[in-house]
Scaffold this motif. Structure first.
Motif, PDB file in Angstrom:
ATOM      1  N   MET A  75      -3.689  -1.040  13.319  1.00  0.00           N
ATOM      2  CA  MET A  75      -4.653  -1.015  12.289  1.00  0.00           C
ATOM      3  C   MET A  75      -3.599  -1.522  11.150  1.00  0.00           C
ATOM      4  N   LYS A  76      -4.280  -2.258  10.401  1.00  0.00           N
ATOM      5  CA  LYS A  76      -3.659  -2.874   8.966  1.00  0.00           C
ATOM      6  C   LYS A  76      -3.994  -2.204   7.987  1.00  0.00           C
ATOM      7  N   GLY A  77      -3.252  -1.602   6.866  1.00  0.00           N
ATOM      8  CA  GLY A  77      -3.661  -1.147   5.799  1.00  0.00           C
ATOM      9  C   GLY A  77      -3.081  -1.682   4.592  1.00  0.00           C
ATOM     10  N   ALA A  78      -3.580  -1.461   3.389  1.00  0.00           N
ATOM     11  CA  ALA A  78      -2.980  -1.882   2.134  1.00  0.00           C
ATOM     12  C   ALA A  78      -2.959  -0.383   1.211  1.00  0.00           C
ATOM     13  N   LEU A  79      -1.943  -0.465   0.555  1.00  0.00           N
ATOM     14  CA  LEU A  79      -1.750   0.589  -0.454  1.00  0.00           C
ATOM     15  C   LEU A  79      -1.779   0.208  -1.814  1.00  0.00           C
ATOM     16  N   ILE A  80      -2.387   1.181  -2.718  1.00  0.00           N
ATOM     17  CA  ILE A  80      -2.854   0.694  -4.172  1.00  0.00           C
ATOM     18  C   ILE A  80      -1.939   1.887  -4.801  1.00  0.00           C
ATOM     19  N   GLY A  81      -1.068   1.474  -5.730  1.00  0.00           N
ATOM     20  CA  GLY A  81      -0.498   2.713  -6.552  1.00  0.00           C
ATOM     21  C   GLY A  81       1.018   2.931  -6.145  1.00  0.00           C
ATOM     22  N   CYS A  82       1.886   2.184  -6.600  1.00  0.00           N
ATOM     23  CA  CYS A  82       3.538   2.327  -6.026  1.00  0.00           C
ATOM     24  C   CYS A  82       4.394   3.184  -6.975  1.00  0.00           C
ATOM     25  N   GLY A  83       3.560   4.213  -7.187  1.00  0.00           N
ATOM     26  CA  GLY A  83       4.239   5.496  -8.061  1.00  0.00           C
ATOM     27  C   GLY A  83       5.132   6.487  -7.356  1.00  0.00           C
ATOM     28  N   TRP A 106       3.364   6.346   6.799  1.00  0.00           N
ATOM     29  CA  TRP A 106       3.030   4.960   7.513  1.00  0.00           C
ATOM     30  C   TRP A 106       3.592   4.475   8.570  1.00  0.00           C
ATOM     31  N   ARG A 107       4.806   4.356   8.129  1.00  0.00           N
ATOM     32  CA  ARG A 107       6.103   3.826   9.165  1.00  0.00           C
ATOM     33  C   ARG A 107       5.876   4.827  10.601  1.00  0.00           C
ATOM     34  N   ASP A 108       5.667   6.103  10.226  1.00  0.00           N
ATOM     35  CA  ASP A 108       5.862   7.034  11.414  1.00  0.00           C
ATOM     36  C   ASP A 108       4.481   7.107  12.266  1.00  0.00           C
ATOM     37  N   VAL A 109       3.410   6.389  11.641  1.00  0.00           N
ATOM     38  CA  VAL A 109       2.056   6.612  12.432  1.00  0.00           C
ATOM     39  C   VAL A 109       2.167   5.408  13.422  1.00  0.00           C
ATOM     40  N   SER A 110       1.913   5.640  14.728  1.00  0.00           N
ATOM     41  CA  SER A 110       1.971   4.501  15.559  1.00  0.00           C
ATOM     42  C   SER A 110       0.746   3.660  15.546  1.00  0.00           C
ATOM     43  N   GLY A 111       0.732   2.464  15.541  1.00  0.00           N
ATOM     44  CA  GLY A 111      -0.145   1.167  15.637  1.00  0.00           C
ATOM     45  C   GLY A 111      -0.495   1.046  14.123  1.00  0.00           C
ATOM     46  N   VAL A 112      -0.085   1.497  13.211  1.00  0.00           N
ATOM     47  CA  VAL A 112      -0.211   0.966  11.728  1.00  0.00           C
ATOM     48  C   VAL A 112       0.784   0.498  11.056  1.00  0.00           C
ATOM     49  N   PHE A 116      -8.527  -7.171  -2.860  1.00  0.00           N
ATOM     50  CA  PHE A 116      -9.792  -6.973  -1.776  1.00  0.00           C
ATOM     51  C   PHE A 116     -10.447  -8.460  -1.461  1.00  0.00           C
ATOM     52  N   ALA A 117     -10.198  -9.461  -2.404  1.00  0.00           N
ATOM     53  CA  ALA A 117     -10.713 -10.742  -2.263  1.00  0.00           C
ATOM     54  C   ALA A 117     -10.155 -11.359  -1.074  1.00  0.00           C
ATOM     55  N   GLU A 118      -8.841 -11.314  -1.072  1.00  0.00           N
ATOM     56  CA  GLU A 118      -8.038 -11.891   0.185  1.00  0.00           C
ATOM     57  C   GLU A 118      -8.083 -11.016   1.505  1.00  0.00           C
ATOM     58  N   GLY A 119      -8.260  -9.914   1.265  1.00  0.00           N
ATOM     59  CA  GLY A 119      -8.620  -8.870   2.644  1.00  0.00           C
ATOM     60  C   GLY A 119      -7.461  -8.875   3.531  1.00  0.00           C
ATOM     61  N   GLY A 120      -7.886  -8.937   4.775  1.00  0.00           N
ATOM     62  CA  GLY A 120      -6.812  -8.925   5.990  1.00  0.00           C
ATOM     63  C   GLY A 120      -6.701  -7.563   6.311  1.00  0.00           C
ATOM     64  N   PHE A 121      -7.204  -6.464   6.043  1.00  0.00           N
ATOM     65  CA  PHE A 121      -6.672  -5.357   6.295  1.00  0.00           C
ATOM     66  C   PHE A 121      -7.773  -4.341   6.743  1.00  0.00           C
ATOM     67  N   ASP A 122      -7.775  -3.179   7.349  1.00  0.00           N
ATOM     68  CA  ASP A 122      -8.794  -2.453   8.097  1.00  0.00           C
ATOM     69  C   ASP A 122      -9.203  -1.236   7.118  1.00  0.00           C
ATOM     70  N   PHE A 123      -8.102  -0.686   6.228  1.00  0.00           N
ATOM     71  CA  PHE A 123      -8.273   0.221   5.592  1.00  0.00           C
ATOM     72  C   PHE A 123      -7.336   0.284   4.268  1.00  0.00           C
TER      73      PHE A 123
END
Ligand code: NAD
Ligand code: 89V
Length: 338
Positions: free
Chosen positions: A1-9, A19-25, A58-65
């Protein structure tokens, strides 16, 4: 699954390691209104797509969550954008600072048919999970009393300066976790009475809170938290437990020492593991970030409701709101009022 993350604080770094340790993500895109933070985080985690504006992400998308790791004031607009974009959502706590926003976010995800989970991670700490398994096994019988206690003098303000600024502090930021733990052990509550104090003169909100809950099953909880407690050993960020049941007792004491006196009698060290990217004393929280993110992915893949879903979290948030209402009115709040 592909994800995007908002808030890099501050806290997002833990999410990204986990997320690097969750397999398949794979996290494929990052967003932050602060260009410098965005850039540094993208370089650290080698993520190519970056956005300063969430509408463009969000307009460009390309992720599941999407994983929303911003502070509370931006949650509603970002969750609603995500729901409209048709992606699954995991959003940091506090989910909202009022019930209207919280209900609106739950509705937006429901209308979109997407999973919405709140990153309410304290119940996912492995010492708490072990204690929950003991209680669920029936070893101490039916629990009728629960004390969840978080008392510390740790300086949380240096890493999270916004915590010193708000009118509300400990119940909204930390008590929310501790109330959620009480719900995990004794179920939903229908009454709460709370008192608060501000001991630290350099912050705006309350830094001590004591809450008394009546649960639907007749059980009682005492939930107490303080960031004004100088103690040795310093227990940050441990939640200590005292649970009494009809057939025995469970205690989770300082230093992750679990004692069960029930059908069996055991004393165990249930210290959380130190993950390769984690550091003490935060390792307890950091491990729970991995566990909750794994749970989110499993729930999305199986199409089942997460334990700390948006719907579920409405009940924890209602406790927070009722606790503040109780301190303002110096009274006990009945849940039909919320
Ligand atoms: P932070 O202020 O360090 O980081 C938040 C980031 O979000 C900032 O870089 C900010 O520029 C960015 N941002 C804000 N609004 C935005 C928007 N509309 N679009 C894009 N970017 C935006 O905050 P933090 O300490 O990382 O905390 C974030 C959240 O995590 C808070 O809600 C906090 O309560 C929670 N938190 C949870 C835990 C836990 O154990 N669950 C621990 C610490 C913090
Ligand atoms: O979990 C949190 O939200 C953090 C902390 C544990 C430091 O209170 O703010």
């Amino acid at each position: 699954m592909k994800g995007a993350l908002i808030g890099c604080g501050f806290f997002s770094q833990n999410h990204l390691h986990a997320w690097r340790d969750v397999s398949g993500v794979e996290i494929v895109a990052l967003c932050d209104t602060d260009a410098a933070r965005l850039q540094t985080t993208a370089e650290s985690f080698n993520i190519r797509r970056t956005y300063e504006d969430a509408t463009e992400l969000f307009a460009e998308g390309g992720f599941d969550f999407v994983d929303i790791v911003t502070t509370v004031d931006s949650h509603r607009s970002l969750v609603e954008m995500a729901a409209l974009a048709g992606v699954h959502i995991i959003c940091q706590k506090p989910f909202a600072d009022n019930m209207e926003d919280a209900r609106a976010m739950v509705k937006s995800a429901k209308d979109a048919g997407k999973t919405l989970m709140v990153h309410e991670n304290f119940r996912w700490q492995s010492p708490i999970q072990t204690a929950l398994q003991v209680v669920e096994s029936g070893d101490i019988g039916d629990p009728f009393f629960c004390r969840v206690s978080f008392r510390s003098g740790y300086d949380v303000f240096s890493g999270q300066p916004y915590l010193a600024e708000g009118e509300r502090f400990i119940i909204e930021d930390l008590g929310i976790h501790i109330l959620d733990i009480a719900r995990a052990f004794l179920g939903d509550a229908n009454q709460i009475a709370a008192t608060t104090r501000r001991i630290n003169p350099n912050i705006n909100g309350e830094d001590v809170a004591t809450m008394l809950l009546t649960h639907d099953n007749g059980g009682t909880s005492v939930v107490d938290c303080s960031y004004a407690t100088r103690r040795l050993p310093e227990t940050f960020p441990q939640s200590l437990l005292e649970i009494d049941g009809s057939a025995g007792t469970l205690r989770l004491d300082a230093g992750y020492q679990l004692s069960v006196f029930g059908k069996t009698e055991t004393h165990r060290d249930v210290s959380p593991p130190l993950l390769p990217w984690a550091e003490k004393p935060w390792h307890n929280i950091q491990e729970s970030v991995l566990s909750i993110q794994q749970h989110f992915i499993e729930c999305v893949q199986k199409g089942i409701e997460p334990q700390t879903s948006g719907v579920d979290n409405l009940k924890t948030l209602a406790l927070v709101e009722a606790a503040y209402a109780s301190t303002e009115g110096s009274c006990t709040i009945n849940f039909s009022a919320i």
